[in-house]
Motif scaffolding. Structure first.
Motif, PDB file in Angstrom:
ATOM      1  N   LEU A 169       1.015  -1.353   0.062  1.00  0.00           N
ATOM      2  CA  LEU A 169       0.032   0.276   0.331  1.00  0.00           C
ATOM      3  C   LEU A 169       1.000   1.329   0.615  1.00  0.00           C
ATOM      4  O   LEU A 169       0.587   2.416   0.388  1.00  0.00           O
ATOM      5  CB  LEU A 169      -0.823  -0.124   1.193  1.00  0.00           C
ATOM      6  CG  LEU A 169      -1.943  -1.247   1.444  1.00  0.00           C
ATOM      7  CD1 LEU A 169      -2.694  -1.294   2.360  1.00  0.00           C
ATOM      8  CD2 LEU A 169      -3.136  -0.494   0.555  1.00  0.00           C
ATOM      9  N   LYS A 170       1.877   0.850  -0.629  1.00  0.00           N
ATOM     10  CA  LYS A 170       2.767   2.448  -0.464  1.00  0.00           C
ATOM     11  C   LYS A 170       2.112   3.644  -1.238  1.00  0.00           C
ATOM     12  O   LYS A 170       2.241   4.456  -0.589  1.00  0.00           O
ATOM     13  CB  LYS A 170       4.367   1.386  -1.234  1.00  0.00           C
ATOM     14  CG  LYS A 170       5.297   2.842  -1.317  1.00  0.00           C
ATOM     15  CD  LYS A 170       6.273   1.827  -1.617  1.00  0.00           C
ATOM     16  CE  LYS A 170       8.074   3.430  -1.523  1.00  0.00           C
ATOM     17  NZ  LYS A 170       8.897   2.639  -1.718  1.00  0.00           N
ATOM     18  N   VAL A 171       1.934   4.088  -2.250  1.00  0.00           N
ATOM     19  CA  VAL A 171       1.165   4.797  -2.637  1.00  0.00           C
ATOM     20  C   VAL A 171       0.358   5.176  -2.102  1.00  0.00           C
ATOM     21  O   VAL A 171       0.425   6.708  -1.884  1.00  0.00           O
ATOM     22  CB  VAL A 171       0.890   4.004  -4.266  1.00  0.00           C
ATOM     23  CG1 VAL A 171       0.068   5.438  -4.704  1.00  0.00           C
ATOM     24  CG2 VAL A 171       2.257   3.491  -5.823  1.00  0.00           C
ATOM     25  N   GLN A 172      -0.494   4.191  -2.260  1.00  0.00           N
ATOM     26  CA  GLN A 172      -1.880   5.002  -1.026  1.00  0.00           C
ATOM     27  C   GLN A 172      -0.693   5.498   0.028  1.00  0.00           C
ATOM     28  O   GLN A 172      -2.006   6.547   1.143  1.00  0.00           O
ATOM     29  CB  GLN A 172      -3.111   3.795  -0.452  1.00  0.00           C
ATOM     30  CG  GLN A 172      -3.530   3.165  -2.167  1.00  0.00           C
ATOM     31  CD  GLN A 172      -2.929   1.620  -2.393  1.00  0.00           C
ATOM     32  OE1 GLN A 172      -1.808   2.492  -2.324  1.00  0.00           O
ATOM     33  NE2 GLN A 172      -3.074   1.711  -3.130  1.00  0.00           N
ATOM     34  N   ILE A 173      -0.417   4.555   0.931  1.00  0.00           N
ATOM     35  CA  ILE A 173       0.230   5.527   2.671  1.00  0.00           C
ATOM     36  C   ILE A 173       0.920   6.975   1.469  1.00  0.00           C
ATOM     37  O   ILE A 173       0.512   7.669   2.656  1.00  0.00           O
ATOM     38  CB  ILE A 173       1.406   4.310   2.875  1.00  0.00           C
ATOM     39  CG1 ILE A 173       0.413   3.255   3.296  1.00  0.00           C
ATOM     40  CG2 ILE A 173       2.554   5.248   4.082  1.00  0.00           C
ATOM     41  CD1 ILE A 173       1.692   2.104   3.296  1.00  0.00           C
ATOM     42  N   VAL A 231      -5.774   1.730   3.921  1.00  0.00           N
ATOM     43  CA  VAL A 231      -4.929   1.641   4.637  1.00  0.00           C
ATOM     44  C   VAL A 231      -5.552   2.311   5.739  1.00  0.00           C
ATOM     45  O   VAL A 231      -4.914   2.086   7.088  1.00  0.00           O
ATOM     46  CB  VAL A 231      -4.166   3.507   4.024  1.00  0.00           C
ATOM     47  CG1 VAL A 231      -2.816   3.662   5.079  1.00  0.00           C
ATOM     48  CG2 VAL A 231      -3.407   3.256   2.996  1.00  0.00           C
ATOM     49  N   VAL A 232      -6.228   2.835   6.008  1.00  0.00           N
ATOM     50  CA  VAL A 232      -7.659   2.485   7.281  1.00  0.00           C
ATOM     51  C   VAL A 232      -7.324   1.873   8.066  1.00  0.00           C
ATOM     52  O   VAL A 232      -7.074   1.742   9.572  1.00  0.00           O
ATOM     53  CB  VAL A 232      -8.400   3.880   7.096  1.00  0.00           C
ATOM     54  CG1 VAL A 232      -8.975   4.230   9.069  1.00  0.00           C
ATOM     55  CG2 VAL A 232      -8.769   4.982   6.558  1.00  0.00           C
ATOM     56  N   PRO A 233      -7.676   0.528   8.706  1.00  0.00           N
ATOM     57  CA  PRO A 233      -8.212  -0.074   9.347  1.00  0.00           C
ATOM     58  C   PRO A 233      -5.874  -0.157  10.367  1.00  0.00           C
ATOM     59  O   PRO A 233      -5.990  -0.916  11.005  1.00  0.00           O
ATOM     60  CB  PRO A 233      -8.433  -1.343   8.633  1.00  0.00           C
ATOM     61  CG  PRO A 233      -9.256  -0.986   7.607  1.00  0.00           C
ATOM     62  CD  PRO A 233      -8.232   0.391   6.964  1.00  0.00           C
ATOM     63  N   LEU A 234      -5.237  -0.367   8.703  1.00  0.00           N
ATOM     64  CA  LEU A 234      -4.154  -1.052   9.175  1.00  0.00           C
ATOM     65  C   LEU A 234      -3.395   0.436  10.031  1.00  0.00           C
ATOM     66  O   LEU A 234      -2.591   0.353  10.830  1.00  0.00           O
ATOM     67  CB  LEU A 234      -2.809  -0.822   7.835  1.00  0.00           C
ATOM     68  CG  LEU A 234      -2.859  -1.985   7.294  1.00  0.00           C
ATOM     69  CD1 LEU A 234      -1.715  -1.853   6.391  1.00  0.00           C
ATOM     70  CD2 LEU A 234      -2.327  -3.420   8.180  1.00  0.00           C
TER      71      LEU A 234
END
Length: 288
Positions: free
Chosen positions: A36-40, A69-72
């Motif tokens: 999820l690098k881009v979204q992060i 990303v939110v749950p993480l």
């Protein structure tokens, strides 16, 4: 009959077998974060935001995949999170937009995530999530611990030059070599799986392995269960049950372990492996 001294044997038990990679699997940590690098990095723009709700709304409008990303951020791996308060209850979905943006903003505010991001409690979402993944990975230590003992046994099997089968079911043994294992299969109703199987020209060795750092009722159950297998398998021609166990957890179940030790001459520990026990028990056999 077992002529070895149980007390002397028990003194050689290991305190731990934890390797350097036991504590954290960093390759897995980096792999999970990089998915999820881009979204992060997009969400990282919210760090220190002066108008976080508006900026979060813009992000979800343009990049709704950032929801993943939110749950993480809460150290949760599931894509669904249930929440309730005095205004009602909601099952939020984060794999794709399901609730309204207004509802997601409410979630971010109520869980404290907006506060975390806007008040500079973190400097980098990527670094923060790397730390979260390290914490989540600690839950996998138990599984790694179990595999460590199997890896040790596998190492000594390979070091000794013996061929072996791994994770072989009882009925597969019967079909492959024609053994009648009904005495230890509850007359064909058991789906027992052996950790390792070594087949020679005139014998079959079924090997179970485990390591216990901590005590508990499970150890007494294991000792009793393997004692039963030892007794029942004695009637099977050209079949040898081998149990390799270790760990300080046995201190609290020592009596039951001793009972099995006294009737199972092929009960060994890591110290026995280190001293070449495989060479000793297999040396009279021709391998196939």
């Amino acid at each position: 009959m077992n002529n070895r001294s149980f007390e002397n044997w028990f003194l050689t038990f290991k305190k731990s077998i934890n390797g350097y990679r036991y504590y954290t699997d960093f390759e897995k940590v980096y792999r999970n974060v990089d998915k999820l690098k881009v979204q992060i990095h997009i969400l990282n723009s919210l760090v220190g935001s002066k108008d976080i709700e508006k900026e979060f709304e813009n992000i979800l409008t343009q990049y709704p995949e950032c929801l993943k990303v939110v749950p993480l951020l809460l150290a949760v791996r599931n894509n669904e999170i249930f929440c309730r308060d005095e205004f009602g209850e909601t099952e939020y979905k984060f794999d794709k937009p399901f609730q309204s943006i207004k509802q997601y903003k409410y979630f971010m505010r109520q869980t404290g995530l907006f506060d975390l991001l806007e008040n500079h409690c973190i400097n980098s979402v990527y670094d923060y999530l790397t730390g979260v993944e390290v914490g989540l990975d600690s839950n996998a230590r138990k599984n790694r611990g179990g595999h460590q003992m199997e890896d040790i046994v596998k190492f000594f099997l390979e070091k000794s030059g013996f061929s072996y089968y791994q994770e072989m079911y009882l009925d597969d043994i019967e079909k492959r070599w024609g053994y009648d294992l009904s005495p230890i299969s509850s007359k064909g109703t058991s789906t027992k799986r052996w950790d390792f199987v070594v087949k020679t020209s005139d014998n079959l060795f079924a090997i179970e392995t485990n390591f216990y750092t901590d005590g508990g009722s499970k150890l007494n159950e294991t000792a009793r269960s393997y004692k039963m297998i030892a007794e029942e398998s004695a009637a099977i021609k050209n079949f040898t049950f081998v149990w390799i166990t270790d760990g300080e957890g046995w201190k609290k179940a020592k009596r039951n372990l001793k009972e099995t030790f006294l009737i199972l001459p092929t009960l060994y520990n890591i110290h026995d492996l280190e001293n070449g026990i495989f060479l000793e028990i297999f040396k009279q056999n021709e391998f196939i």
